[in-house]
Design a protein around this motif. Structure first.
Motif, mmCIF file in Angstrom:
data_model
loop_
_atom_site.group_PDB
_atom_site.id
_atom_site.type_symbol
_atom_site.label_atom_id
_atom_site.label_comp_id
_atom_site.label_asym_id
_atom_site.label_seq_id
_atom_site.Cartn_x
_atom_site.Cartn_y
_atom_site.Cartn_z
ATOM 1 N N UNK A 80 0.840 -1.193 0.000
ATOM 2 C CA UNK A 80 0.000 0.000 0.000
ATOM 3 C C UNK A 80 0.878 1.247 0.000
ATOM 4 N N UNK A 81 0.327 2.372 -0.466
ATOM 5 C CA UNK A 81 1.051 3.635 -0.303
ATOM 6 C C UNK A 81 1.125 4.006 1.165
ATOM 7 N N UNK A 401 4.528 -2.367 3.386
ATOM 8 C CA UNK A 401 4.500 -3.751 2.912
ATOM 9 C C UNK A 401 4.067 -4.654 4.060
ATOM 10 N N UNK A 402 3.036 -5.465 3.817
ATOM 11 C CA UNK A 402 2.527 -6.384 4.823
ATOM 12 C C UNK A 402 2.742 -7.821 4.369
ATOM 13 N N UNK A 415 0.174 -6.060 12.870
ATOM 14 C CA UNK A 415 1.182 -6.281 11.837
ATOM 15 C C UNK A 415 2.549 -5.748 12.280
ATOM 16 N N UNK A 416 3.121 -6.436 13.273
ATOM 17 C CA UNK A 416 4.400 -6.011 13.829
ATOM 18 C C UNK A 416 5.548 -6.230 12.858
ATOM 19 N N UNK A 417 5.351 -7.112 11.870
ATOM 20 C CA UNK A 417 6.429 -7.409 10.931
ATOM 21 C C UNK A 417 6.303 -6.612 9.635
ATOM 22 N N UNK A 418 5.489 -5.578 9.645
ATOM 23 C CA UNK A 418 5.375 -4.756 8.440
ATOM 24 C C UNK A 418 6.727 -4.159 8.073
#
Length: 453
Positions: A80-81, A401-402, A415-418
């Motif tokens: 996503x932006x 980025x997910x 989403x801690x690892x984004x």
């Protein structure tokens, strides 16, 4: 900490570029000519690969080309932006541990906040604002609008500190400052003109807290007149109550229509529309769409404060009717609003968390696939940012980025690892430790030098 692999990509991006492979982008966030949309359901993200070079998106293709460039495989994860958080309160952030929470609704929160204002020294304000901006940056926010309480003719200290933060964070977070004025200040024409001139001099936004009162329409018209004269954009806290009285937003829409200024108007909260008769809601939303104003819904604070009574569970939730607004064609955004203050003792300026909460509170199906524009492109246009957030070749490489592949994954776990890309480079996404706020604030100059590092 940035891994060795990401550091290698950062170096490559400045020269030959690198690919982000096997990504998926919600259709509303990607330029129609940038990827293959054939035979795809409108609710399904588009599979793409992006090549980044320097600070820009160089290429968007269905699959990465075999051009020898390094890359990272997102394995079907969402891309996503960068987030745009259109309504926050940096001046109040992180005071709830010392100010308390008031124990009641909106008025109690206001009282508890004013009790803490004597502690708002320059260093205290800068420390708390810097902490908030560091958190937002780590989450992937690229632009933000903060409201600053402004009660007197002279600019408050918090406004001055926010202007310093705005300069300090330029190039990382595009920070806009909106003056949150009492509506009856506009009864004094000379005072209002002086304030509007001061706001315009530093590129600010003219705003007010609009509530039922005598002279409401007159004061709103005065605001529009000053905005027209000084080339200002407008941002209102409006109808933040649970009475079936929507005269605030009606007056704003009428003034915007008469001056053809709807595209410059943002209306926050609009809680009264959650209890107004259906016919009134339909008419108001239709007018809002026709005028072109943007409404920003603020689920965190409204769920916390509306219908808050001691010893009683809430019955009315005060959430702006998002589904009906979208159906009517209203430009709708979501934003964080308050964070760790008497208005909301929780919250951490993560727009993805706001979108997740809104999906529960307002029954938004597929929030990432269908509603991610509310925290990206729609607020970007409402804030008149240079980039509208639509992914296209040549656009800024400011991305989130997910690993999550859809809403069921993205909204089920934090989403801690984004991963966050800013100006083509992966950034350190570690969040600041709340313990930093326990110590007496160091000087603003020292904090500023630390933020630069």
């Amino acid at each position: 900490m940035i891994s060795r692999e990401l550091d290698t990509l950062n170096r490559a991006g400045a020269h030959s570029g690198y690919w982000i492979r096997n990504a998926r982008v919600p259709q509303a966030l990607i330029h129609q000519g940038a990827a293959d949309h054939r035979a795809r359901n409108a609710s399904q993200p588009v599979p793409v690969a992006l090549k980044l070079r320097g600070e820009r998106i160089e290429r968007i293709a269905p699959e990465a080309l075999d051009d020898g460039s390094p890359g990272i495989d997102l394995d079907g994860g969402l891309l996503l932006p960068g987030w745009v958080d259109a309504h926050t309160h940096l001046d109040k952030g992180h005071i709830s541990p010392r100010a308390g929470v008031g124990g009641g609704g909106l008025l109690a929160a206001i009282e508890a906040t004013w009790g803490d204002v004597p502690r708002w020294t320059r260093d205290d304000l800068f420390m708390r604002m810097s902490f908030s901006l560091r958190s937002a940056f780590a989450y992937g926010t690229r632009a933000m609008r903060t409201h600053i309480d402004w009660e007197q003719p002279a600019a408050p200290l918090a406004w001055d500190v926010a202007q310093g933060s705005r300069q300090e964070w330029a190039g990382r977070i595009d920070l806009q400052c909106a003056a949150l004025l009492p509506l009856d200040l506009f009864a004094d024409v000379r005072m209002a003109e002086h304030v509007a001139r001061s706001i315009a001099a530093c590129g600010g936004v003219l705003g007010a807290f609009v509530y039922p009162m005598a002279g409401q329409r007159q004061y709103i018209e005065q605001m529009f007149s000053l905005a027209e004269r000084f080339d200002l954009w407008l941002d209102f806290h409006v109808d933040e109550h649970l009475e079936a009285n929507v005269e605030g937003i009606r007056a704003i829409l009428d003034a915007a229509r008469g001056r053809e200024m709807g595209g410059r108007v943002m209306c926050g909260h609009c809680c009264a529309l959650s209890v107004a008769p259906d016919e009134v809601v339909r008419e108001t939303l239709a007018d809002c769409a026709a005028v072109g104003a943007t409404v920003v819904s603020l689920p965190f604070t409204n769920l916390y404060l509306q219908d808050r009574r001691a010893g009683a569970s809430p019955r009315l939730r005060g959430i702006f009717p998002l589904l009906e607004a979208a159906e009517a064609g209203v430009r709708v955004a979501l934003a964080s609003d308050n964070h760790r203050d008497p208005f909301l003792p929780l919250g951490d300026l993560d727009p993805l968390q706001t979108l997740t909460l809104a999906s529960f509170a307002s029954h938004l199906a597929q929030p990432l696939e269908r509603w991610s524009s509310t925290v990206t492109t729609t607020p970007a246009m409402a804030l008149n940012l240079p980039w509208d957030g639509v992914l296209r070749e040549g656009a800024p490489a400011d991305l989130v980025l997910l690993r999550a592949r859809d809403s069921t994954e993205a909204c089920s776990r934090w989403q801690a690892d984004r991963m966050v890309v800013r100006a083509g480079r992966f950034i350190d996404t570690r969040l600041p430790d709340y313990r930093e706020l326990d110590s007496p604030p160091v000087s603003a100059d020292t904090l500023a030098s630390g933020a630069k590092r």
